[in-house]
Design an enzyme around this catalytic site. Structure first.
Site, PDB file in Angstrom:
ATOM      1  N   ARG A   1       0.859  -1.187   0.000  1.00 21.34           N
ATOM      2  CA  ARG A   1       0.000   0.000   0.000  1.00 21.34           C
ATOM      3  C   ARG A   1       0.894   1.234   0.000  1.00 21.34           C
ATOM      4  O   ARG A   1       1.452   1.609   1.027  1.00 21.34           O
ATOM      5  CB  ARG A   1      -0.893  -0.013   1.249  1.00 21.34           C
TER       6      ARG A   1
ATOM      7  N   TYR B   1       4.638   5.787  10.721  1.00 21.14           N
ATOM      8  CA  TYR B   1       4.981   4.400  11.017  1.00 21.14           C
ATOM      9  C   TYR B   1       5.711   3.676   9.887  1.00 21.14           C
ATOM     10  O   TYR B   1       6.289   2.617  10.095  1.00 21.14           O
ATOM     11  CB  TYR B   1       3.724   3.601  11.410  1.00 21.14           C
TER      12      TYR B   1
ATOM     13  N   HIS C   1      -3.710   4.419   4.677  1.00 20.45           N
ATOM     14  CA  HIS C   1      -4.845   3.502   4.821  1.00 20.45           C
ATOM     15  C   HIS C   1      -6.108   4.164   4.277  1.00 20.45           C
ATOM     16  O   HIS C   1      -6.844   3.590   3.471  1.00 20.45           O
ATOM     17  CB  HIS C   1      -5.020   3.129   6.285  1.00 20.45           C
TER      18      HIS C   1
END
Length: 379
Positions: free
Chosen positions: A269, A282, A273
């Site tokens: 990805r 992160y 998100h």
């Protein structure tokens, strides 16, 4: 009809002892021969390859345009699929019209391939409707936001196909995080027990929101399905050809009474998100850069260029198509009208329901109080 791949031990051999994802197209655009997977895409013509490239480019433009609309305040939210285009397009283009698709909220490329109108992608994310299209018009349910619930829906639909005696197949799309949900595991139990013609398609994009896949899966996710009695394959999810071959294998097995199959498409990805997420908090930049070098669009573009198929005319046509789709998406979004308040009760049930009608009546009476001036301006 190709020979059905039905024996579990044959599928285990295809997967390999180290669960290395099957790859037919390298990041450099080189075609890799594979004796077991090549026959399943041997029918693809030069025009078919160019069409897949157009899909990849157009879908990426849809994603970037929708992300821009959200950043401009025109959408409440958007779930980007950047980097996952090949996994969605390679699988969706393998389906027949009478197959049925059940997805999460990120499979906008699948929706595009199934024929969902571009503007119909917008209402749910702009907040003007609970969904955007009639599932039976395109053979695809509206997205499931509850993580993993669509796996149960797909299994139920597949059992219905089985009872009806048709060879249609259901496919459920979900992410790596969903494989830890009870719904996905329960769906696989039912599918295995009743030999349902369903494909469980996992896009392992390495992240369950902000949690890395290694936190929930010490071993490849494809290894979970065989414990339920479901054979699985693990493919390079950025390789549109490998994904298509794997999906065709699974479809052929299901149509011929072989039962369910699990496909893990290993991808990444590249975006957040959703647009409310900040992956910079992160993500490892070095890891992201490594995956960027494996881009699904670039590798097919390199293959076409090396074969002399990516002419100036093809580039111009694809770019024009992508621009037109982006303009259609933006116009469709900005043209959406705010819904009338009472429409919240529409389409809750297929037939009338006394309790719902009671709620509608009470809400209508409440709105009339504003019209009577008791509560001020209703707006």
């Amino acid at each position: 009809m190709r020979e059905t791949v039905s024996a579990d031990n044959e599928l285990a051999e295809l997967l390999g002892p180290d669960w290395v994802p099957v790859q037919l197209l390298t990041p450099d655009g080189d075609r890799v021969a594979h004796p077991d997977y090549d026959p399943w895409i041997a029918d693809l013509t030069d025009d078919d390859l160019v069409a897949l490239y157009e899909d990849l480019v157009v879908v990426r433009r849809i994603d970037t345009e929708a992300t821009a609309l959200q950043r401009q305040g025109e959408l409440g939210l958007w779930p980007p699929l950047l980097g996952q285009e090949a996994a969605q397009i390679g699988s969706a283009r393998a389906l027949r019209d009478d197959d049925f698709v059940f997805t999460s909220y990120r499979e906008n490329a699948v929706a595009y391939c199934r024929g969902v109108e571009i503007a119909e992608l917008m209402p749910v994310w702009r907040g003007t409707a609970l969904s955007g299209w009639n599932p039976f018009d395109v053979g695809m349910a509206t997205p499931a936001v509850i993580i993993g619930a669509q796996a149960l829906h797909a299994t139920g639909y597949a059992l219905g196909c089985q009872k009806d005696g048709v060879d249609s197949v259901a496919i459920a799309y979900f992410g790596d995080g969903a494989t830890s949900q009870g719904d996905v595991n329960e769906a696989m139990i039912f599918a295995a027990s009743f030999h349902a013609p369903v494909i469980f398609f996992c896009q392992n994009n390495q992240w369950a929101i902000s949690e890395p896949v290694g936190l929930q899966a010490a071993r490849p996710i494809a290894g979970r399905a065989p414990a339920f009695g479901i054979p699985s394959m693990r493919v390079d999810g950025n390789d549109v050809l490998a994904v298509m071959a794997a999906t065709r294998i699974a479809l052929d097995r299901a149509r011929n009474g072989g039962g369910p199959m699990f496909i893990e498409a290993v991808t990444y990805r590249m975006g957040p998100h959703t647009t409310s997420d900040d992956p910079g908090r992160y993500e490892n930049p070095a890891e992201k850069a490594e995956w960027a070098a494996k881009d699904p669009v670039d590798r097919l573009e390199r293959l076409l260029a090396a074969a002399g198929l990516l002419t100036d005319g093809v580039r111009e046509r694809v770019a024009s198509r992508a621009a037109a789709v982006a303009a259609e998406l933006r116009a469709g979004c900005l043209g959406l009208a705010d819904p009338e308040p009472l429409t919240v009760f529409d389409y809750v049930y297929a037939t009338g329901d006394p309790e719902l009608e009671r709620q509608r009546s009470q809400y209508s009476a409440y709105l009339r109080l504003f019209d009577a001036g008791q509560f001020g301006d209703a707006s």
